[in-house]
Design a protein around this motif. Sequence first.
Motif, mmCIF file in Angstrom:
data_model
loop_
_atom_site.group_PDB
_atom_site.id
_atom_site.type_symbol
_atom_site.label_atom_id
_atom_site.label_comp_id
_atom_site.label_asym_id
_atom_site.label_seq_id
_atom_site.Cartn_x
_atom_site.Cartn_y
_atom_site.Cartn_z
ATOM 1 N N LEU A 9 5.775 -2.457 2.645
ATOM 2 C CA LEU A 9 6.235 -1.564 3.698
ATOM 3 C C LEU A 9 6.346 -2.343 4.996
ATOM 4 C CD1 LEU A 9 3.779 1.405 3.018
ATOM 5 C CD2 LEU A 9 6.184 1.262 2.297
ATOM 6 N N GLU A 10 7.283 -1.953 5.830
ATOM 7 C CA GLU A 10 7.321 -2.470 7.199
ATOM 8 C C GLU A 10 6.694 -1.406 8.093
ATOM 9 O OE1 GLU A 10 10.454 -3.668 10.733
ATOM 10 O OE2 GLU A 10 11.046 -3.972 8.636
ATOM 11 N N VAL A 11 5.662 -1.796 8.825
ATOM 12 C CA VAL A 11 4.859 -0.852 9.603
ATOM 13 C C VAL A 11 4.956 -1.197 11.084
ATOM 14 C CG1 VAL A 11 2.556 0.110 9.944
ATOM 15 C CG2 VAL A 11 3.294 -0.583 7.643
ATOM 16 N N TRP A 12 5.255 -0.180 11.913
ATOM 17 C CA TRP A 12 5.264 -0.317 13.368
ATOM 18 C C TRP A 12 4.082 0.475 13.919
ATOM 19 C CZ3 TRP A 12 10.914 0.844 15.365
ATOM 20 C CH2 TRP A 12 11.837 0.086 14.635
ATOM 21 N N GLN A 13 3.274 -0.151 14.755
ATOM 22 C CA GLN A 13 2.126 0.543 15.331
ATOM 23 C C GLN A 13 2.004 0.249 16.817
ATOM 24 O OE1 GLN A 13 -0.974 -0.735 12.468
ATOM 25 N NE2 GLN A 13 -1.014 1.383 11.748
ATOM 26 N N VAL A 14 1.525 1.260 17.558
ATOM 27 C CA VAL A 14 1.334 1.148 18.999
ATOM 28 C C VAL A 14 -0.087 1.586 19.349
ATOM 29 C CG1 VAL A 14 3.765 1.497 19.547
ATOM 30 C CG2 VAL A 14 2.258 3.476 19.365
ATOM 31 N N ASP A 15 -0.521 1.204 20.527
ATOM 32 C CA ASP A 15 -1.870 1.569 20.986
ATOM 33 C C ASP A 15 -1.810 2.896 21.734
ATOM 34 O OD1 ASP A 15 -3.102 -0.780 19.979
ATOM 35 O OD2 ASP A 15 -2.358 -1.898 21.706
ATOM 36 N N ALA A 16 -1.470 3.948 21.028
ATOM 37 C CA ALA A 16 -1.338 5.259 21.676
ATOM 38 C C ALA A 16 -1.258 6.333 20.599
ATOM 39 C CB ALA A 16 -0.088 5.303 22.551
ATOM 40 N N THR A 17 -1.492 7.550 21.020
ATOM 41 C CA THR A 17 -1.278 8.691 20.136
ATOM 42 C C THR A 17 0.226 8.869 19.921
ATOM 43 O OG1 THR A 17 -3.275 9.781 20.929
ATOM 44 C CG2 THR A 17 -1.622 11.167 19.855
ATOM 45 N N VAL A 18 0.610 9.147 18.693
ATOM 46 C CA VAL A 18 2.022 9.274 18.341
ATOM 47 C C VAL A 18 2.340 10.724 17.996
ATOM 48 C CG1 VAL A 18 3.806 8.609 16.677
ATOM 49 C CG2 VAL A 18 2.213 6.885 17.557
ATOM 50 N N GLU A 19 3.397 11.243 18.614
ATOM 51 C CA GLU A 19 3.939 12.547 18.226
ATOM 52 C C GLU A 19 5.256 12.310 17.509
ATOM 53 O OE1 GLU A 19 4.896 14.941 21.579
ATOM 54 O OE2 GLU A 19 6.173 13.437 22.523
ATOM 55 N N ALA A 56 11.455 3.097 -3.120
ATOM 56 C CA ALA A 56 10.556 3.146 -1.950
ATOM 57 C C ALA A 56 9.914 4.519 -1.792
ATOM 58 C CB ALA A 56 11.330 2.774 -0.689
ATOM 59 N N ARG A 57 10.710 5.543 -1.519
ATOM 60 C CA ARG A 57 10.234 6.909 -1.384
ATOM 61 C C ARG A 57 8.983 7.013 -0.489
ATOM 62 N NH1 ARG A 57 14.520 6.908 -3.053
ATOM 63 N NH2 ARG A 57 15.402 7.932 -4.880
ATOM 64 N N VAL A 58 9.147 6.619 0.774
ATOM 65 C CA VAL A 58 7.989 6.621 1.671
ATOM 66 C C VAL A 58 7.637 8.018 2.165
ATOM 67 C CG1 VAL A 58 8.232 4.237 2.419
ATOM 68 C CG2 VAL A 58 9.504 6.019 3.617
ATOM 69 N N GLY A 59 8.498 8.999 1.943
ATOM 70 C CA GLY A 59 8.134 10.360 2.313
ATOM 71 C C GLY A 59 9.066 10.978 3.321
ATOM 72 N N ASP A 60 8.811 12.249 3.627
ATOM 73 C CA ASP A 60 9.692 13.033 4.490
ATOM 74 C C ASP A 60 9.190 13.100 5.927
ATOM 75 O OD1 ASP A 60 12.088 14.538 4.679
ATOM 76 O OD2 ASP A 60 10.894 16.372 4.852
ATOM 77 N N ASP A 61 8.093 12.439 6.224
ATOM 78 C CA ASP A 61 7.590 12.391 7.589
ATOM 79 C C ASP A 61 8.670 11.786 8.494
ATOM 80 O OD1 ASP A 61 6.149 11.063 9.929
ATOM 81 O OD2 ASP A 61 4.453 12.065 8.985
ATOM 82 N N PRO A 62 8.896 12.328 9.700
ATOM 83 C CA PRO A 62 9.935 11.783 10.587
ATOM 84 C C PRO A 62 9.734 10.319 10.956
ATOM 85 C CG PRO A 62 9.260 13.949 11.333
ATOM 86 C CD PRO A 62 8.292 13.558 10.251
ATOM 87 N N ARG A 63 8.528 9.828 10.778
ATOM 88 C CA ARG A 63 8.268 8.410 11.066
ATOM 89 C C ARG A 63 8.733 7.494 9.942
ATOM 90 N NH1 ARG A 63 1.985 8.947 12.023
ATOM 91 N NH2 ARG A 63 2.333 10.542 10.421
ATOM 92 N N CYS A 64 9.170 8.063 8.824
ATOM 93 C CA CYS A 64 9.500 7.284 7.627
ATOM 94 C C CYS A 64 10.999 7.153 7.432
ATOM 95 C CB CYS A 64 8.902 7.935 6.393
ATOM 96 S SG CYS A 64 7.105 7.918 6.334
ATOM 97 N N LEU A 65 11.397 6.045 6.814
ATOM 98 C CA LEU A 65 12.786 5.865 6.419
ATOM 99 C C LEU A 65 12.827 5.025 5.153
ATOM 100 C CD1 LEU A 65 15.804 6.309 7.101
ATOM 101 C CD2 LEU A 65 15.743 4.104 8.292
ATOM 102 N N GLY A 77 0.824 -1.202 0.000
ATOM 103 C CA GLY A 77 0.000 0.000 0.000
ATOM 104 C C GLY A 77 0.853 1.246 0.000
ATOM 105 N N GLU A 78 0.195 2.375 0.142
ATOM 106 C CA GLU A 78 0.869 3.660 0.133
ATOM 107 C C GLU A 78 1.222 4.093 1.554
ATOM 108 O OE1 GLU A 78 1.829 5.316 -2.513
ATOM 109 O OE2 GLU A 78 1.017 3.737 -3.809
ATOM 110 N N ALA A 79 2.403 4.660 1.697
ATOM 111 C CA ALA A 79 2.847 5.097 3.016
ATOM 112 C C ALA A 79 1.915 6.150 3.603
ATOM 113 C CB ALA A 79 4.270 5.646 2.934
#
Length: 330
Positions: free
Chosen positions: A68-78, A46-55, A25-27
């Motif tokens: 894509l490799e996706v990391w997710q947590v049960d919380a709001t992310v800053e 790849a070019r997943v984007g410039d968001d700090p969460r991306c590499l 899918g799309e980042a």
Amino acid sequence: MMQGCENALAEPLLRRAPRIAYRNGEAAAVLAEAGTLAVLGFGAGARVGDDPRCLDVALECFDAPAPLEVWQVDATVEHGRTGAVRWAAGGGWLFASIERDEGPRGDPRGTAQEAYEQLREVLAGRAERHVLRVWNYLDAINEGEGDGERYKRFCEGRAAGMGNRFAEGFPAATAIGHHGPAGRLQVYLLACDQPGARVENPRQVSAWRYPRQYGRTPPSFARAMLLPARDALAISGTAAVVGHASAHQDDLHAQLEETLTNLEALLACAGLAPGFDTQSPLKAYVRHPADAAFVRDFLARRLPGVPVLLLHGDICRRELLVEIDGWRYA
């Protein structure tokens, strides 16, 4: 008895492990989901984007399209940037990454030292100070001879940049050679506000105790890390090493068998049931592209249903043809 129960109830709730998965899918769509801590793309496209969460990881995937490799947590992310370090945090978890170029000096030692110093500075100011897992990708990892080999120079720089940051013990880690931009070092990590439990393999000498032949500064990592709630095992790069010596030179099949034996030894030492399942994402780093089909078929037979990301990467020892790392959820 009641006092003991009250003390137990007063203990902090152990952090549930992030969910790690491979997804097509799309980042941008993944980043819009609640709790997304990190999104990793693989290869030049790849070019997943410039968001700090991306590499954009400089390793080509043998499968197309690369997930894509996706990391997710049960919380709001800053998320944000501190100098050259990109970071995201939520629910007691921290993803941080940094990319550095060697420039004209062409030496991974100084570059690794700078990268780790900057990561150390960021971690020093955060609650999520317990580094559990680190990935390191650098080019031409096997070039050079003796103590001048680039991997050994990287190990020296990493240790210098760490300082006493890991006095409590080393995190789980991977170091792989990429075929991307020359001189590019990529480091990213997972940290938490609670410590994990380090796991060693009784079949192998602990990396930081390697004899002098492996460099002036031995590799600095644990073989695996149990996350705080003991609900997931983060597995370091694992290859056909027995004791401290590489096994089965030039025999890909035997190296794969030995690697799986080492992985099972880690699961046993962590108190986990044997085997991997559909919720246990792994990465297989393959030195020679011509070997990718064999590795894919071997792992499909031996680990049916297990998601494996097959990547073109050089192992830190010239004689090793394949390395596997990943996750095992309890």
